[in-house]
Write a protein that holds these residues in place. Structure first.
Motif, PDB file in Angstrom:
ATOM      1  N   PHE A  95       0.820  -1.205   0.000  1.00 21.31           N
ATOM      2  CA  PHE A  95       0.000   0.000   0.000  1.00 21.31           C
ATOM      3  C   PHE A  95       0.856   1.259   0.000  1.00 21.31           C
ATOM      4  CE2 PHE A  95      -3.351  -2.846   1.864  1.00 21.31           C
ATOM      5  CZ  PHE A  95      -4.168  -2.813   0.747  1.00 21.31           C
ATOM      6  N   GLY A  96       2.005   1.205   0.655  1.00 24.98           N
ATOM      7  CA  GLY A  96       2.909   2.348   0.636  1.00 24.98           C
ATOM      8  C   GLY A  96       3.458   2.602  -0.757  1.00 24.98           C
ATOM      9  N   ALA A  97       3.883   1.538  -1.425  1.00 25.48           N
ATOM     10  CA  ALA A  97       4.399   1.690  -2.784  1.00 25.48           C
ATOM     11  C   ALA A  97       3.304   2.167  -3.735  1.00 25.48           C
ATOM     12  CB  ALA A  97       4.987   0.371  -3.269  1.00 25.48           C
ATOM     13  N   ALA A  98       2.094   1.634  -3.565  1.00 22.58           N
ATOM     14  CA  ALA A  98       0.989   2.070  -4.422  1.00 22.58           C
ATOM     15  C   ALA A  98       0.680   3.547  -4.211  1.00 22.58           C
ATOM     16  CB  ALA A  98      -0.253   1.224  -4.138  1.00 22.58           C
ATOM     17  N   GLY A  99       0.709   3.999  -2.967  1.00 26.18           N
ATOM     18  CA  GLY A  99       0.455   5.411  -2.689  1.00 26.18           C
ATOM     19  C   GLY A  99       1.507   6.316  -3.288  1.00 26.18           C
ATOM     20  N   VAL A 100       2.765   5.913  -3.175  1.00 27.72           N
ATOM     21  CA  VAL A 100       3.847   6.726  -3.734  1.00 27.72           C
ATOM     22  C   VAL A 100       3.764   6.747  -5.262  1.00 27.72           C
ATOM     23  CG1 VAL A 100       6.358   6.855  -3.993  1.00 27.72           C
ATOM     24  CG2 VAL A 100       5.353   6.422  -1.748  1.00 27.72           C
ATOM     25  N   ILE A 101       3.426   5.626  -5.875  1.00 30.04           N
ATOM     26  CA  ILE A 101       3.301   5.579  -7.333  1.00 30.04           C
ATOM     27  C   ILE A 101       2.140   6.454  -7.805  1.00 30.04           C
ATOM     28  CG2 ILE A 101       2.687   4.065  -9.268  1.00 30.04           C
ATOM     29  CD1 ILE A 101       4.378   1.892  -7.845  1.00 30.04           C
ATOM     30  N   ILE A 102       1.020   6.417  -7.095  1.00 29.69           N
ATOM     31  CA  ILE A 102      -0.105   7.281  -7.447  1.00 29.69           C
ATOM     32  C   ILE A 102       0.287   8.748  -7.302  1.00 29.69           C
ATOM     33  CG2 ILE A 102      -2.426   7.987  -6.743  1.00 29.69           C
ATOM     34  CD1 ILE A 102      -2.939   5.016  -6.073  1.00 29.69           C
ATOM     35  N   ALA A 103       1.060   9.064  -6.256  1.00 28.85           N
ATOM     36  CA  ALA A 103       1.515  10.446  -6.074  1.00 28.85           C
ATOM     37  C   ALA A 103       2.402  10.879  -7.237  1.00 28.85           C
ATOM     38  CB  ALA A 103       2.264  10.583  -4.750  1.00 28.85           C
ATOM     39  N   LEU A 104       3.285  10.003  -7.698  1.00 30.30           N
ATOM     40  CA  LEU A 104       4.142  10.347  -8.836  1.00 30.30           C
ATOM     41  C   LEU A 104       3.340  10.532 -10.111  1.00 30.30           C
ATOM     42  CD1 LEU A 104       7.173   7.982  -8.168  1.00 30.30           C
ATOM     43  CD2 LEU A 104       7.045  10.455  -7.798  1.00 30.30           C
ATOM     44  N   VAL A 105       2.301   9.718 -10.305  1.00 27.76           N
ATOM     45  CA  VAL A 105       1.428   9.888 -11.470  1.00 27.76           C
ATOM     46  C   VAL A 105       0.704  11.228 -11.400  1.00 27.76           C
ATOM     47  CG1 VAL A 105      -0.645   8.981 -12.604  1.00 27.76           C
ATOM     48  CG2 VAL A 105       1.170   7.424 -11.897  1.00 27.76           C
ATOM     49  N   MET A 106       0.295  11.631 -10.197  1.00 23.90           N
ATOM     50  CA  MET A 106      -0.366  12.926 -10.042  1.00 23.90           C
ATOM     51  C   MET A 106       0.588  14.081 -10.340  1.00 23.90           C
ATOM     52  SD  MET A 106      -3.502  12.469  -9.480  1.00 23.90           S
ATOM     53  CE  MET A 106      -3.514  10.925 -10.351  1.00 23.90           C
ATOM     54  N   VAL A 107       1.871  13.939  -9.992  1.00 24.95           N
ATOM     55  CA  VAL A 107       2.861  14.977 -10.323  1.00 24.95           C
ATOM     56  C   VAL A 107       2.971  15.106 -11.838  1.00 24.95           C
ATOM     57  CG1 VAL A 107       5.311  15.531 -10.261  1.00 24.95           C
ATOM     58  CG2 VAL A 107       4.155  14.796  -8.180  1.00 24.95           C
ATOM     59  N   VAL A 108       3.038  13.986 -12.521  1.00 15.94           N
ATOM     60  CA  VAL A 108       3.112  14.022 -13.985  1.00 15.94           C
ATOM     61  C   VAL A 108       1.840  14.637 -14.558  1.00 15.94           C
ATOM     62  CG1 VAL A 108       3.225  12.580 -16.063  1.00 15.94           C
ATOM     63  CG2 VAL A 108       4.712  12.084 -14.136  1.00 15.94           C
ATOM     64  N   ALA A 109       0.688  14.296 -13.998  1.00 16.33           N
ATOM     65  CA  ALA A 109      -0.568  14.867 -14.486  1.00 16.33           C
ATOM     66  C   ALA A 109      -0.616  16.376 -14.252  1.00 16.33           C
ATOM     67  CB  ALA A 109      -1.747  14.187 -13.798  1.00 16.33           C
ATOM     68  N   MET A 110      -0.093  16.833 -13.108  1.00 15.66           N
ATOM     69  CA  MET A 110      -0.073  18.279 -12.850  1.00 15.66           C
ATOM     70  C   MET A 110       0.876  19.000 -13.795  1.00 15.66           C
ATOM     71  SD  MET A 110      -0.431  18.772  -8.731  1.00 15.66           S
ATOM     72  CE  MET A 110       0.794  17.582  -8.239  1.00 15.66           C
ATOM     73  N   ILE A 111       1.994  18.362 -14.150  1.00 20.19           N
ATOM     74  CA  ILE A 111       2.931  18.975 -15.081  1.00 20.19           C
ATOM     75  C   ILE A 111       2.282  19.113 -16.457  1.00 20.19           C
ATOM     76  CG2 ILE A 111       5.091  18.588 -16.349  1.00 20.19           C
ATOM     77  CD1 ILE A 111       6.202  17.380 -13.743  1.00 20.19           C
ATOM     78  N   PHE A 112       1.614  18.055 -16.936  1.00 14.95           N
ATOM     79  CA  PHE A 112       0.982  18.135 -18.241  1.00 14.95           C
ATOM     80  C   PHE A 112      -0.261  19.015 -18.224  1.00 14.95           C
ATOM     81  CE2 PHE A 112       3.258  14.062 -19.165  1.00 14.95           C
ATOM     82  CZ  PHE A 112       4.021  14.579 -20.192  1.00 14.95           C
ATOM     83  N   ASN A 113      -0.890  19.175 -17.064  1.00 15.35           N
ATOM     84  CA  ASN A 113      -2.050  20.042 -16.969  1.00 15.35           C
ATOM     85  C   ASN A 113      -1.628  21.514 -17.015  1.00 15.35           C
ATOM     86  OD1 ASN A 113      -4.794  20.715 -16.527  1.00 15.35           O
ATOM     87  ND2 ASN A 113      -4.351  21.042 -14.359  1.00 15.35           N
ATOM     88  N   ALA A 114      -0.426  21.829 -16.554  1.00 16.22           N
ATOM     89  CA  ALA A 114       0.043  23.212 -16.521  1.00 16.22           C
ATOM     90  C   ALA A 114       0.358  23.733 -17.930  1.00 16.22           C
ATOM     91  CB  ALA A 114       1.272  23.326 -15.627  1.00 16.22           C
ATOM     92  N   SER A 115       0.721  22.843 -18.829  1.00 13.93           N
ATOM     93  CA  SER A 115       1.096  23.302 -20.171  1.00 13.93           C
ATOM     94  C   SER A 115      -0.044  23.322 -21.139  1.00 13.93           C
ATOM     95  CB  SER A 115       2.193  22.421 -20.744  1.00 13.93           C
ATOM     96  OG  SER A 115       1.774  21.072 -20.753  1.00 13.93           O
TER      97      SER A 115
END
Length: 70
Positions: A50-70
């Motif tokens: 569950f810890g690894a899944a949470g961290v992976i979801i957080a990293l996906v959200m960072v990528v989504a925020m980066i692509f949402n900004a452009s």
């Protein structure tokens, strides 16, 4: 509308990162609740998963925020 979507992405990022890091910390702490070795090992593996899944979801959200900004 773009700001609302970014706010939702950030909320999911904070929640998943917090829960993921908390689960990893729980996996590293000694467990003294049960005497059964197999049950303790299963609990640690679940916490790490569950810890690894949470961290992976957080990293996906960072990528989504980066692509949402452009």
């Amino acid at each position: 509308m773009n700001e609302i979507f970014g706010a939702i992405l950030f909320t999911v990022f904070v929640a998943s990162a917090g829960l993921g890091i908390a689960s990893i910390i729980c996996a590293l702490m000694p467990s003294t609740v049960s005497d059964d070795e197999q049950e303790r090992a299963r609990d640690k593996i679940e916490s790490i998963f569950f810890g690894a899944a949470g961290v992976i979801i957080a990293l996906v959200m960072v990528v989504a925020m980066i692509f949402n900004a452009s």
